[in-house]
Design a protein around this motif. Structure first.
Motif, PDB file in Angstrom:
ATOM      1  N   SER A 166     -11.437  89.263  -2.972  1.00 43.08           N
ATOM      2  CA  SER A 166     -12.091  90.116  -1.980  1.00 43.08           C
ATOM      3  C   SER A 166     -12.975  91.191  -2.598  1.00 43.08           C
TER       4      SER A 166
ATOM      5  N   TRP B 174     -18.754  91.436  -1.006  1.00 41.69           N
ATOM      6  CA  TRP B 174     -17.301  91.343  -0.940  1.00 41.69           C
ATOM      7  C   TRP B 174     -16.776  91.230   0.484  1.00 41.69           C
ATOM      8  N   SER B 175     -17.426  91.900   1.431  1.00 45.50           N
ATOM      9  CA  SER B 175     -16.923  91.930   2.802  1.00 45.50           C
ATOM     10  C   SER B 175     -17.453  90.784   3.660  1.00 45.50           C
TER      11      SER B 175
ATOM     12  N   ARG C 255     -20.453  90.950   4.968  1.00 45.87           N
ATOM     13  CA  ARG C 255     -21.425  91.531   5.904  1.00 45.87           C
ATOM     14  C   ARG C 255     -22.854  91.489   5.371  1.00 45.87           C
TER      15      ARG C 255
ATOM     16  N   ASN D  60     -11.831  85.904   3.115  1.00 47.84           N
ATOM     17  CA  ASN D  60     -11.056  86.560   2.067  1.00 47.84           C
ATOM     18  C   ASN D  60      -9.564  86.278   2.186  1.00 47.84           C
TER      19      ASN D  60
END
Length: 127
Positions: free
Chosen positions: A29, A52-53, A55, A73
């Motif tokens: 993540s 990582w997110s 978005r 994730n």
């Protein structure tokens, strides 16, 4: 970090494929994840990346509007949905991980930014 790519295959032009890349052994993540590809006789090239997110995403021009990168994730997996495939999409597709976390547009497409690589999965698109 170990990365295992899968989902490649032989398809006709216009078809779709979804590639998957499962990660293990690291903090998935926190990584920027990307897909690259390498056609026979050509250099490895950037396809898409995701932060990582999930978005924030970034695409090479070759895949814009046809490819979608996403991640889960909870499953330590990144995906590449490829639609309207063309013969020129034929290549070995590699997933890669960068522990930077955030997408940095100036370097996201650079091979040497990625510390970890999967083994590749073959995508062949027939005309």
């Amino acid at each position: 970090v170990q990365l295992q790519a899968s989902g490649g295959g032989l398809v006709q032009a216009g078809a779709s494929l979804r590639l998957s890349c499962a990660a293990s052994g690291g903090t998935f993540s926190s990584y920027v994840m990307a897909w690259f590809r390498q056609a026979p006789g050509k250099e490895r090239e950037f396809v898409a990346a995701i932060n990582w997110s999930g978005r924030s995403t970034y695409y090479a021009n070759s895949g814009k509007g046809r490819f979608t990168i996403s991640r889960d994730n909870a499953k330590n997996t990144v995906y590449l949905q490829m639609n309207s495939l063309k013969p020129e999409d034929t290549a070995v597709y590699y997933c890669a991980a960068d522990d930077a976390g955030a997408l940095r547009v100036g370097v996201v497409s650079l091979i040497w930014e990625y510390e970890y690589w999967g083994q590749g999965t073959q995508v062949t698109v027939s005309s």
